[in-house]
Design a protein around this motif. Sequence first.
Motif: not given
Ligand code: AHR
Length: 330
Positions: A57-58, A60-61, A134-135, A152, A184, A188, A210, A236-237, A264, A284
């Motif tokens: 999704e991002s 970061w991922r 991570d989460r 977070m 996350a 946050r 995200f 949040h990101n 992030d 992050c």
């Molecule tokens: O869990 C981390 C978060 O998940 C990051 O902040 C975000 O960018 C990702 O999708």
Amino acid sequence: MKIAKLFAAVLVLIFVLAAVGCAPKATPAPAQPAAPAAAAKKTYADMTLCYPQLGAESDWRTANSASFKETAAKLGVKLIFSDAQQKQENQISAMRSCIQQGVSVIALPPVVETGWDAVLQEAKDANIPVIVVDRSVSADPSMYAAHIGSDMVIEGKRSAAEFNKLLPNGGNILELSGTTGSGAAVGRAKGFREALNANIKILDSQTGNFTRAEGKPVMEAFLKKYAGQIQGVFFHNDDMAIGAVEAIKAAGLKPGDLKMVSVDGTRGGFQLMIDGWLQADVECNPLLGPQVMDLGLKLMNGETIVKEALTDESVYYPDKAAELLPTRKY
Ligand code: AHR
């Protein structure tokens, strides 16, 4: 004389033969029971690591997935990688398939916090340790071996501290939150509210999941609804911030008209700081592959491990963004 010498020689010979005959015979030592061989220490070559990634999704991922793939290739770890497309049921079936294959370790980045108990129990029954990555999950900590990731809640508090500095006289802000129910987003949002000054009001909070694609329409709707009433936005990101900036530009706003803070510290976030849109980016760190594989190997060798390993992180600002951007790994 000759006879006497011969007699003496015969006597010596008899004496020597008698001595040799009486000498205790060397008997072989009785066979000892073999000492139990110490269990050979497992190496990365013995590890099959299951990583049911939650999605793509991002940025970061993407960096997080690359960290696992690159580290596994470097260390010689066999990686079973899958992409759950942000769906918990896909992560659970990927885990079940890994349990059936008898992997050494499962590293789970949970898309949401709840709903993991049954599959964690199945892994436990199969003696496969699970490292939550991570989460966080809401399951009892006895259900998994360890958690490695970011705090977070602290990220939320750091973001609030930036708004307290940016809006010392207070104001109205909006929040674009991450995936609903994810550790996350929950962490946050919690930390942010705990540390935000009372004179700063959060007028609204909506999820952008995200992603850039969902961040943009949420921001468009916000700008219509709260035109002229807001002084800042908390993202949040970075991906949602990037999507939202497209909407903010289209609405005719200029960099600095709204105070904005994101989480992030991706290259995209750094570019937003260089361009003047973002006033702070709370780090992050997604590069968790080496730490997770090190922990996985320790678990395979029965070594004691830290239950909760939180990543060391900081906050980035526009003044150093251009200098640091070329050094960013994600
Ligand atoms: O869990 C981390 C978060 O998940 C990051 O902040 C975000 O960018 C990702 O999708």
